[in-house]
Design an enzyme around this catalytic site. Structure first.
Site, PDB file in Angstrom:
ATOM      1  N   LYS A  29       0.362  -6.216  -1.490  1.00  0.00           N
ATOM      2  CA  LYS A  29      -0.049  -6.206  -2.894  1.00  0.00           C
ATOM      3  C   LYS A  29       0.559  -7.401  -3.601  1.00  0.00           C
ATOM      4  O   LYS A  29       1.303  -8.178  -3.001  1.00  0.00           O
ATOM      5  CB  LYS A  29       0.294  -4.897  -3.583  1.00  0.00           C
ATOM      6  CG  LYS A  29       1.753  -4.569  -3.661  1.00  0.00           C
ATOM      7  CD  LYS A  29       2.016  -3.375  -4.555  1.00  0.00           C
ATOM      8  CE  LYS A  29       1.258  -2.132  -4.162  1.00  0.00           C
ATOM      9  NZ  LYS A  29       1.773  -0.918  -4.785  1.00  0.00           N
ATOM     10  N   LYS A  87      -6.789   0.321  -0.391  1.00  0.00           N
ATOM     11  CA  LYS A  87      -6.357   1.140  -1.538  1.00  0.00           C
ATOM     12  C   LYS A  87      -6.983   0.618  -2.828  1.00  0.00           C
ATOM     13  O   LYS A  87      -6.894  -0.574  -3.125  1.00  0.00           O
ATOM     14  CB  LYS A  87      -4.841   1.066  -1.687  1.00  0.00           C
ATOM     15  CG  LYS A  87      -4.067   1.903  -0.683  1.00  0.00           C
ATOM     16  CD  LYS A  87      -2.598   1.530  -0.677  1.00  0.00           C
ATOM     17  CE  LYS A  87      -1.914   1.737  -2.009  1.00  0.00           C
ATOM     18  NZ  LYS A  87      -0.517   1.193  -1.975  1.00  0.00           N
TER      19      LYS A  87
HETATM   20  O1  LIG Z   1       2.419   1.795  -3.033  1.00  0.00           O
HETATM   21  C1  LIG Z   1       3.597   1.857  -3.356  1.00  0.00           C
HETATM   22  C2  LIG Z   1       4.153   1.110  -4.510  1.00  0.00           C
HETATM   23  O2  LIG Z   1       4.300  -0.222  -4.261  1.00  0.00           O
HETATM   24  C3  LIG Z   1       5.378   1.733  -5.034  1.00  0.00           C
HETATM   25  O3  LIG Z   1       6.230   0.822  -5.673  1.00  0.00           O
HETATM   26  P1  LIG Z   1       7.529   1.400  -6.390  1.00  0.00           P
HETATM   27  O4  LIG Z   1       8.236   2.270  -5.403  1.00  0.00           O
HETATM   28  O5  LIG Z   1       8.336   0.195  -6.769  1.00  0.00           O
HETATM   29  O6  LIG Z   1       7.029   2.157  -7.573  1.00  0.00           O
END
Ligand SMILES: O=C[C@H](O)COP(=O)(O)O
EC number: 4.2.3.153
Length: 251
Positions: A29, A87
């Site tokens: 991401k 996703k």
């Molecule tokens: O898909 C998972 C996310 O990147 C969660 O990120 P985070 O744990 O920093 O909220």
């Protein structure tokens, strides 16, 4: 429970690769483009090449608008680039019908190209802050569109967490609805080790994390560190063992 870790680029993905034995899915991401911000196709390809072949690569298609055609093309880009979990964050969808329209287009685009790829319909635990579809609608949206998994993350990364917005009992209902529809249930949103007991007990299939495995717990300024991934997995394994043995701990 599977562990999905979200690096922000190739460099962090290489650190994930060093901890490959401790994780299950590498999720590409671009956090500076949003909670489920999409990265470039060439970054997905490089990360696919960098992580062991037996570890699936996931890619986020973005915090998407209600534009089924646009989103379907983006999803195809992700799967062509080597991701096998696709996703989609239904950020701009205000009704289940809009979510279903977007996800049906994505499922067709992805599965026409690679039938075995898994499509994940993601909503937001803090949907009330951004005006998008209700978290508990996600399992039905995913099921009616032919997706494989329903997910919740948080849209606003301001330190508030999954359980701040969707309490554990409601997350349990989310998981129950997903399983009743034959879907995987994925949960994320500044999840910490202290949440793992509850996530395990409610039957979560996939837990997604970034901040918890970054230095200082900081998903923006910190970097993913292999030893933090190992520690997180070790705590997951402990809870899984205790759950199997019927032990209930406070967290
Ligand atoms: O898909 C998972 C996310 O990147 C969660 O990120 P985070 O744990 O920093 O909220």
């Amino acid at each position: 429970m599977l562990l999905l870790i979200s690096p922000d680029g190739v460099e962090e993905a290489l650190d994930c690769a060093k901890a490959a034995e401790h994780l299950d899915i590498v999720d590409v991401k671009k956090p500076d483009e949003g909670s489920l911000g999409a990265n470039f196709p060439w970054v997905i390809r490089e990360i696919r090449d960098a992580v062991p072949a037996d570890k699936p690569v996931s890619a986020t298609v973005g915090d998407v608008p209600y534009k089924p055609g646009t989103v379907a093309q983006a999803a195809l880009g992700a799967v062509v680039s080597g991701a096998t979990y696709i996703k989609v964050g239904l950020y701009g969808c205000t009704t289940p019908e809009q979510g279903i329209a977007v996800m049906r287009a994505v499922v067709r685009a992805v599965k026409d190209h690679r039938p075995e790829a898994l499509v994940v319909a993601s909503g937001y635990a803090d949907a009330h802050r951004i005006g998008c579809v209700n978290p508990l609608a996600l399992p039905d949206i995913a099921a009616r569109s032919g997706a494989d998994a329903a997910m919740l993350d948080t849209a606003v990364k301001d330190g508030t967490r999954l359980f701040d917005h969707v309490p554990p009992d409601t997350c349990a209902e989310f998981v129950r609805r997903a399983h009743a529809a034959g879907l995987l249930a994925a949960l994320a949103g500044s999840v910490r080790q202290t949440d793992l007991g509850r996530l395990t007990r409610i039957g979560t299939d996939i837990v997604g994390v970034r901040g918890a495995v970054c230095e200082g717990g900081d998903r923006n300024a910190g970097r993913i560190r292999p030893h933090l991934v190992a520690a997180f997995r070790s705590e997951m394994d402990r809870h899984a063992r205790e759950h199997r043995a019927g032990v209930t701990t406070a967290s």
